[in-house]
Design a protein around this motif. Structure first.
Motif, PDB file in Angstrom:
ATOM      1  N   LEU A 150     -12.026  14.613  -0.392  1.00  0.00           N
ATOM      2  CA  LEU A 150     -13.356  15.052   0.054  1.00  0.00           C
ATOM      3  C   LEU A 150     -13.368  15.325   1.552  1.00  0.00           C
ATOM      4  O   LEU A 150     -14.003  16.253   2.027  1.00  0.00           O
ATOM      5  N   LYS A 151     -12.646  14.465   2.310  1.00  0.00           N
ATOM      6  CA  LYS A 151     -12.660  14.622   3.768  1.00  0.00           C
ATOM      7  C   LYS A 151     -11.384  15.264   4.282  1.00  0.00           C
ATOM      8  O   LYS A 151     -11.215  15.407   5.501  1.00  0.00           O
ATOM      9  N   SER A 152     -10.474  15.625   3.370  1.00  0.00           N
ATOM     10  CA  SER A 152      -9.179  16.203   3.754  1.00  0.00           C
ATOM     11  C   SER A 152      -8.474  15.334   4.799  1.00  0.00           C
ATOM     12  O   SER A 152      -8.001  15.806   5.823  1.00  0.00           O
ATOM     13  N   LEU A 153      -8.438  14.034   4.507  1.00  0.00           N
ATOM     14  CA  LEU A 153      -7.811  13.092   5.429  1.00  0.00           C
ATOM     15  C   LEU A 153      -6.705  12.327   4.721  1.00  0.00           C
ATOM     16  O   LEU A 153      -6.870  11.896   3.574  1.00  0.00           O
ATOM     17  N   GLU A 154      -5.595  12.168   5.419  1.00  0.00           N
ATOM     18  CA  GLU A 154      -4.523  11.343   4.881  1.00  0.00           C
ATOM     19  C   GLU A 154      -4.809   9.887   5.231  1.00  0.00           C
ATOM     20  O   GLU A 154      -5.170   9.571   6.369  1.00  0.00           O
ATOM     21  N   ILE A 155      -4.664   9.000   4.259  1.00  0.00           N
ATOM     22  CA  ILE A 155      -4.877   7.569   4.499  1.00  0.00           C
ATOM     23  C   ILE A 155      -3.506   6.920   4.606  1.00  0.00           C
ATOM     24  O   ILE A 155      -2.722   6.916   3.655  1.00  0.00           O
ATOM     25  N   GLU A 156      -3.207   6.408   5.790  1.00  0.00           N
ATOM     26  CA  GLU A 156      -1.891   5.813   6.033  1.00  0.00           C
ATOM     27  C   GLU A 156      -1.697   4.565   5.193  1.00  0.00           C
ATOM     28  O   GLU A 156      -2.647   3.850   4.877  1.00  0.00           O
ATOM     29  N   GLU A 157      -0.445   4.271   4.898  1.00  0.00           N
ATOM     30  CA  GLU A 157      -0.124   3.051   4.161  1.00  0.00           C
ATOM     31  C   GLU A 157       0.026   1.837   5.070  1.00  0.00           C
ATOM     32  O   GLU A 157       0.184   0.710   4.593  1.00  0.00           O
ATOM     33  N   HIS A 184       0.837  -1.204   0.000  1.00  0.00           N
ATOM     34  CA  HIS A 184       0.000   0.000   0.000  1.00  0.00           C
ATOM     35  C   HIS A 184       0.872   1.253   0.000  1.00  0.00           C
ATOM     36  O   HIS A 184       1.970   1.254   0.550  1.00  0.00           O
ATOM     37  N   GLU A 185       0.350   2.293  -0.608  1.00  0.00           N
ATOM     38  CA  GLU A 185       1.011   3.600  -0.642  1.00  0.00           C
ATOM     39  C   GLU A 185       0.161   4.595   0.148  1.00  0.00           C
ATOM     40  O   GLU A 185      -1.054   4.415   0.263  1.00  0.00           O
ATOM     41  N   LYS A 220      -8.334   1.540   4.569  1.00  0.00           N
ATOM     42  CA  LYS A 220      -9.456   1.704   3.624  1.00  0.00           C
ATOM     43  C   LYS A 220      -9.526   0.682   2.503  1.00  0.00           C
ATOM     44  O   LYS A 220     -10.609   0.394   2.010  1.00  0.00           O
ATOM     45  N   THR A 221      -8.377   0.157   2.066  1.00  0.00           N
ATOM     46  CA  THR A 221      -8.345  -0.656   0.845  1.00  0.00           C
ATOM     47  C   THR A 221      -7.752  -2.028   1.107  1.00  0.00           C
ATOM     48  O   THR A 221      -6.685  -2.149   1.718  1.00  0.00           O
ATOM     49  N   ILE A 222      -8.429  -3.067   0.604  1.00  0.00           N
ATOM     50  CA  ILE A 222      -7.951  -4.447   0.732  1.00  0.00           C
ATOM     51  C   ILE A 222      -7.420  -4.879  -0.637  1.00  0.00           C
ATOM     52  O   ILE A 222      -8.028  -4.576  -1.668  1.00  0.00           O
ATOM     53  N   LYS A 223      -6.288  -5.576  -0.630  1.00  0.00           N
ATOM     54  CA  LYS A 223      -5.719  -6.048  -1.892  1.00  0.00           C
ATOM     55  C   LYS A 223      -5.456  -7.542  -1.813  1.00  0.00           C
ATOM     56  O   LYS A 223      -5.042  -8.061  -0.770  1.00  0.00           O
TER      57      LYS A 223
END
Length: 448
Positions: free
Chosen positions: A88-95, A81-82, A118-121
């Motif tokens: 939209l929410k001005s939020l950083e999504i950690e890797e 993950h990167e 947030k994301t599953i791979k």
């Protein structure tokens, strides 16, 4: 400690390996955030806060030294993950990798699921030891040839090459979670899996990325009425219709997907009444469950809260059948643990291969084992001092007041910055993996 073979309470644990740099100044990205053996135990995966997955493979046992098990060496490393930004929410999504789960092996390749907030791979890990040569329309360096210059017809051949391990993303399951994902669990049907965040649980098919089914939703209409969140979720090892999820209030709900499409009404709820003598300002925080794991047999489940590990029989909801105190000596220190935020640490737990021993982590790089058959418990430490090959681990004792014995450690001298949150036990052997900040320690039982 009884092992997967059972019947012996005198297993001697010894140091095998340690992975990772031994520097005192640790980069945030190198902190290990999840550890998981595959179904045979041949592969061991770790995820870290930098979004990387490192897979270790166990070497075959040496014929010259049959008493020595094969060591684990790096098999593959890849960036799963990167860091992203939700505009939209001005939020950083950690890797940061929150969880890794292996899929049962069906062919020569291995597959695993990894997730951040947030994301599953779905990743495919495959080996290549041959390469094709002798194309008609392509040079060996990949450049295309002029078809008019081809005067003879060649049959391409496969030539041996150095082994190459490739990790390729096969599926990306995104945009289904508003809140942070804390759990993923592969179903026993090997076709579906669940993902849980703070308020919802979704059911996915491994082949379908653009839709999932919401099977639990505890979000209240008015968020000011929110009283609990989902902390962990797992599918039953045999029954594909059954799963459990735990909450920050210390309850575990078992749901049956045959009952209805939305499992908001649980089939069973496991909850232990609170002891009025232990009631304090911190009671609600320390009762929050940080991990839930079914036993391999499917008969029991284990839960970990801040101070204890509890074993529940699925046939009895009123109270656990076994309770093990992990670090009861910290009960008098809850105030300072609250001030330094350690009280919110999420410790995980694991079973050994035959469900006779459970293991979980603690502070000061201690980890605890509880033998269910012999009703024994032991504390070990993962430290550089004990990292001589084949050196036997000595049990550690904590002094809780009064006169401290020579080899005991005072509660006041425990280092709360050193903690073991993530542990894993080999499914077939007495081999354990323990993560301490940025190091992965591997211990095994001493073979005579």
């Amino acid at each position: 400690m009884a092992g997967p073979g059972g019947g012996s309470s005198d297993v001697q644990w010894c140091f095998s390996q340690v992975k990772g740099a031994m520097d005192d100044d640790v980069a945030e990205a190198d902190i290990i955030s999840t550890v998981e053996f595959n179904h045979t135990g041949e592969l061991l995966a770790t995820g870290d806060k930098g979004g990387r997955v490192v897979i270790f493979q166990q070497e075959p046992e040496s014929k010259n030294q049959p008493q020595c098990r094969g060591e684990y060496n790096v098999y593959s490393t890849f960036q799963s993950h990167e860091p992203e930004f939700d505009y939209l929410k001005s939020l950083e999504i950690e890797e940061k990798i929150n969880k890794i789960r292996w899929l049962p092996q069906k062919n020569a390749a291995q597959f695993l699921l990894s997730t951040n907030d947030k994301t599953i791979k779905l990743w495919k890990i495959s080996e290549r030891d041959k390469r094709p040569e002798g194309y008609n329309l392509k040079e060996e360096d990949g450049r295309y040839r002029d078809p008019n210059s081809v005067t003879t017809l060649r049959v391409p051949v496969l030539r041996p090459m150095d082994l190459m391990v490739e990790a390729s993303p096969r599926r990306v399951f995104a945009n289904a979670h508003t809140y942070h994902i804390n759990s993923i669990s592969v179903n026993s049907d090997h076709e579906t899996y669940l993902s849980a965040d703070d308020l919802r649980i979704n059911l996915w098919h491994l082949e379908i990325t653009d839709r999932s089914f919401n099977i639990v939703d505890i979000k209240p209409a008015n968020m000011e009425e929110l009283t609990e969140v989902i902390t962990a979720a797992e599918f039953h090892p045999d029954q594909c219709n059954t799963f459990v999820y735990s909450s920050s209030k210390g309850t575990i709900r078992l749901c049956d997907m045959r009952a209805s499409a939305l499992c908001d009404q649980h089939a069973k709820m496991f909850e232990e009444p609170e002891d009025p003598n232990n009631r304090s300002f911190f009671s609600e925080i320390i009762s929050s469950i940080s991990d839930v794991k079914f036993s391999h047999s499917g008969r029991y489940m284990m839960t970990r809260d801040y101070l204890s590990v509890k074993i529940w029989d699925l046939n009895m909801e009123t109270r656990p059948v076994e309770t093990y105190q992990v670090h009861e000596y910290l009960r008098s220190k809850l105030c300072s643990l609250y001030e330094n935020d350690c009280i919110f640490d999420k410790f995980e737990c694991c079973w050994n291969g035959n469900d006779s021993v459970v293991m979980t982590g603690s502070y000061n790089n201690f980890f605890r084992m509880f033998d269910r058959d012999y009703r024994q418990d032991v504390t070990f430490e993962a430290s550089r001092e004990n990292s001589k090959p084949r050196s036997v681990l000595k049990p550690r004792k904590i002094s809780t007041g009064g006169k401290r014995k020579k080899d005991e450690i005072s509660v006041d001298s425990l280092d709360f910055n050193k903690k073991i949150l993530h542990t894993a036990w080999h499914p077939l052997d007495n081999i354990i993996a323990v993560a301490t900040t940025n190091n992965l320690y591997i211990f095994q039982d001493k073979l005579n």
